[in-house]
Write a protein that holds these residues in place. Structure first.
Motif, PDB file in Angstrom:
ATOM      1  N   ASP A 134       0.807  -1.227   0.000  1.00 26.25           N
ATOM      2  CA  ASP A 134       0.000   0.000   0.000  1.00 26.25           C
ATOM      3  C   ASP A 134       0.839   1.276   0.000  1.00 26.25           C
ATOM      4  N   ARG A 135       2.126   1.177   0.300  1.00 28.38           N
ATOM      5  CA  ARG A 135       3.000   2.359   0.334  1.00 28.38           C
ATOM      6  C   ARG A 135       3.859   2.519  -0.909  1.00 28.38           C
ATOM      7  N   LEU A 136       3.934   1.479  -1.739  1.00 28.26           N
ATOM      8  CA  LEU A 136       4.740   1.556  -2.967  1.00 28.26           C
ATOM      9  C   LEU A 136       4.058   2.455  -3.986  1.00 28.26           C
ATOM     10  N   ARG A 137       4.852   3.239  -4.706  1.00 29.16           N
ATOM     11  CA  ARG A 137       4.338   4.139  -5.739  1.00 29.16           C
ATOM     12  C   ARG A 137       5.213   4.043  -6.984  1.00 29.16           C
ATOM     13  N   VAL A 138       4.580   4.154  -8.141  1.00 31.23           N
ATOM     14  CA  VAL A 138       5.342   4.223  -9.392  1.00 31.23           C
ATOM     15  C   VAL A 138       6.279   5.427  -9.291  1.00 31.23           C
ATOM     16  N   GLY A 139       7.521   5.221  -9.657  1.00 35.34           N
ATOM     17  CA  GLY A 139       8.532   6.274  -9.575  1.00 35.34           C
ATOM     18  C   GLY A 139       9.394   6.202  -8.326  1.00 35.34           C
ATOM     19  N   ASP A 140       8.970   5.439  -7.323  1.00 31.79           N
ATOM     20  CA  ASP A 140       9.781   5.310  -6.105  1.00 31.79           C
ATOM     21  C   ASP A 140      11.147   4.724  -6.446  1.00 31.79           C
ATOM     22  N   GLY A 141      12.162   5.247  -5.794  1.00 32.17           N
ATOM     23  CA  GLY A 141      13.511   4.730  -5.968  1.00 32.17           C
ATOM     24  C   GLY A 141      13.679   3.385  -5.284  1.00 32.17           C
ATOM     25  N   LEU A 142      14.482   2.543  -5.874  1.00 35.35           N
ATOM     26  CA  LEU A 142      14.809   1.231  -5.326  1.00 35.35           C
ATOM     27  C   LEU A 142      16.318   1.124  -5.189  1.00 35.35           C
ATOM     28  N   THR A 143      16.760   0.286  -4.284  1.00 38.56           N
ATOM     29  CA  THR A 143      18.182   0.041  -4.099  1.00 38.56           C
ATOM     30  C   THR A 143      18.506  -1.358  -4.608  1.00 38.56           C
ATOM     31  N   LEU A 144      19.558  -1.451  -5.389  1.00 33.35           N
ATOM     32  CA  LEU A 144      20.044  -2.741  -5.879  1.00 33.35           C
ATOM     33  C   LEU A 144      21.263  -3.119  -5.053  1.00 33.35           C
ATOM     34  N   ARG A 145      21.210  -4.269  -4.406  1.00 35.03           N
ATOM     35  CA  ARG A 145      22.309  -4.725  -3.557  1.00 35.03           C
ATOM     36  C   ARG A 145      22.859  -6.036  -4.102  1.00 35.03           C
ATOM     37  N   ARG A 146      24.122  -6.012  -4.361  1.00 37.18           N
ATOM     38  CA  ARG A 146      24.809  -7.185  -4.894  1.00 37.18           C
ATOM     39  C   ARG A 146      25.007  -8.212  -3.795  1.00 37.18           C
ATOM     40  N   GLU A 147      24.720  -9.487  -4.085  1.00 37.80           N
ATOM     41  CA  GLU A 147      24.921 -10.581  -3.136  1.00 37.80           C
ATOM     42  C   GLU A 147      25.798 -11.658  -3.787  1.00 37.80           C
ATOM     43  N   ALA A 148      27.070 -11.369  -3.912  1.00 37.38           N
ATOM     44  CA  ALA A 148      28.003 -12.293  -4.558  1.00 37.38           C
ATOM     45  C   ALA A 148      28.134 -13.606  -3.789  1.00 37.38           C
ATOM     46  N   ASP A 149      27.845 -13.596  -2.487  1.00 35.10           N
ATOM     47  CA  ASP A 149      27.961 -14.813  -1.679  1.00 35.10           C
ATOM     48  C   ASP A 149      26.630 -15.565  -1.563  1.00 35.10           C
ATOM     49  N   ASN A 150      25.637 -15.197  -2.357  1.00 39.13           N
ATOM     50  CA  ASN A 150      24.349 -15.884  -2.349  1.00 39.13           C
ATOM     51  C   ASN A 150      24.555 -17.341  -2.768  1.00 39.13           C
ATOM     52  N   ARG A 151      24.087 -18.286  -1.978  1.00 37.08           N
ATOM     53  CA  ARG A 151      24.379 -19.697  -2.250  1.00 37.08           C
ATOM     54  C   ARG A 151      23.600 -20.264  -3.427  1.00 37.08           C
ATOM     55  N   TYR A 152      22.552 -19.573  -3.866  1.00 35.00           N
ATOM     56  CA  TYR A 152      21.755 -20.053  -5.000  1.00 35.00           C
ATOM     57  C   TYR A 152      22.158 -19.426  -6.326  1.00 35.00           C
ATOM     58  N   ASP A 153      22.732 -18.235  -6.262  1.00 32.55           N
ATOM     59  CA  ASP A 153      23.085 -17.515  -7.488  1.00 32.55           C
ATOM     60  C   ASP A 153      24.222 -16.545  -7.185  1.00 32.55           C
ATOM     61  N   HIS A 154      25.420 -16.811  -7.692  1.00 30.62           N
ATOM     62  CA  HIS A 154      26.571 -15.946  -7.394  1.00 30.62           C
ATOM     63  C   HIS A 154      26.472 -14.582  -8.086  1.00 30.62           C
ATOM     64  N   ARG A 155      25.481 -14.399  -8.971  1.00 31.48           N
ATOM     65  CA  ARG A 155      25.255 -13.091  -9.595  1.00 31.48           C
ATOM     66  C   ARG A 155      24.003 -12.404  -9.025  1.00 31.48           C
ATOM     67  N   ALA A 156      23.548 -12.831  -7.864  1.00 29.61           N
ATOM     68  CA  ALA A 156      22.306 -12.319  -7.276  1.00 29.61           C
ATOM     69  C   ALA A 156      22.369 -10.810  -7.037  1.00 29.61           C
ATOM     70  N   VAL A 157      21.252 -10.157  -7.378  1.00 30.83           N
ATOM     71  CA  VAL A 157      21.084  -8.723  -7.121  1.00 30.83           C
ATOM     72  C   VAL A 157      19.741  -8.561  -6.409  1.00 30.83           C
ATOM     73  N   ALA A 158      19.798  -8.203  -5.133  1.00 36.15           N
ATOM     74  CA  ALA A 158      18.594  -8.015  -4.333  1.00 36.15           C
ATOM     75  C   ALA A 158      17.981  -6.652  -4.636  1.00 36.15           C
ATOM     76  N   VAL A 159      16.664  -6.589  -4.570  1.00 39.98           N
ATOM     77  CA  VAL A 159      15.916  -5.351  -4.813  1.00 39.98           C
ATOM     78  C   VAL A 159      15.297  -4.911  -3.488  1.00 39.98           C
ATOM     79  N   TRP A 160      15.626  -3.689  -3.068  1.00 42.50           N
ATOM     80  CA  TRP A 160      15.146  -3.144  -1.793  1.00 42.50           C
ATOM     81  C   TRP A 160      14.378  -1.857  -2.024  1.00 42.50           C
ATOM     82  N   TRP A 161      13.349  -1.659  -1.233  1.00 41.88           N
ATOM     83  CA  TRP A 161      12.610  -0.393  -1.149  1.00 41.88           C
ATOM     84  C   TRP A 161      12.707   0.033   0.302  1.00 41.88           C
ATOM     85  N   ARG A 162      13.378   1.145   0.525  1.00 41.71           N
ATOM     86  CA  ARG A 162      13.674   1.616   1.883  1.00 41.71           C
ATOM     87  C   ARG A 162      14.356   0.487   2.658  1.00 41.71           C
TER      88      ARG A 162
END
Length: 132
Positions: free
Chosen positions: A49-77
């Motif tokens: 209910d708080r997400l809005r089109v245009g809101d900025g997101l943060t991309l966080r690299r997770e090179a040590d992710n055990r399922y995908d060494h190219r993992a990129v997490a998507v964060w909102w706040r």
């Protein structure tokens, strides 16, 4: 010449690089549009209910992710919404690993039963532009 210097030279040749003594402004080049993988497993419903089109997101690299060494997490706040899909994360992971300036934002929100349709994001390469 390393890749960063090569990219900087290319951006300068194409008019996207910073020219000494010139005024600068930010320019963005849209490089990717993606759904968010795993939306149903993270905080998406909690903050829906708080997400809005245009809101900025943060991309966080997770090179040590055990399922995908190219993992990129998507964060909102302070809430993880999921990941870039594995099939679409290779170039973004490499760019983040190289410290290139990427931004992301919400492009579309949909009230769909299919979690892959709920949120679409766009990723942009930010570059300083200059003019005399």
């Amino acid at each position: 010449m390393n890749r960063r210097d090569w990219l900087r030279g290319l951006l300068t040749l194409t008019g996207l690089g910073l020219v000494p003594g010139a005024r600068a402004a930010r320019s963005e080049l849209r490089i990717q549009d993606s759904p968010v993988a795993g939306f149903q497993y993270y905080d998406g419903d909690l903050v829906w209910d708080r997400l809005r089109v245009g809101d900025g997101l943060t991309l966080r690299r997770e090179a040590d992710n055990r399922y995908d060494h190219r993992a990129v997490a998507v964060w909102w706040r302070d809430h993880q919404l999921g990941y870039l899909p594995r099939i679409e994360n290779h170039a973004v992971a490499q760019m983040l690993d190289r410290g290139l300036p990427l931004t992301a934002r919400i492009d579309a929100l949909a009230t769909s039963a299919d979690p892959w349709q709920r949120l679409r994001l766009s990723i942009h390469f930010s570059q300083r532009m200059a003019w005399g």
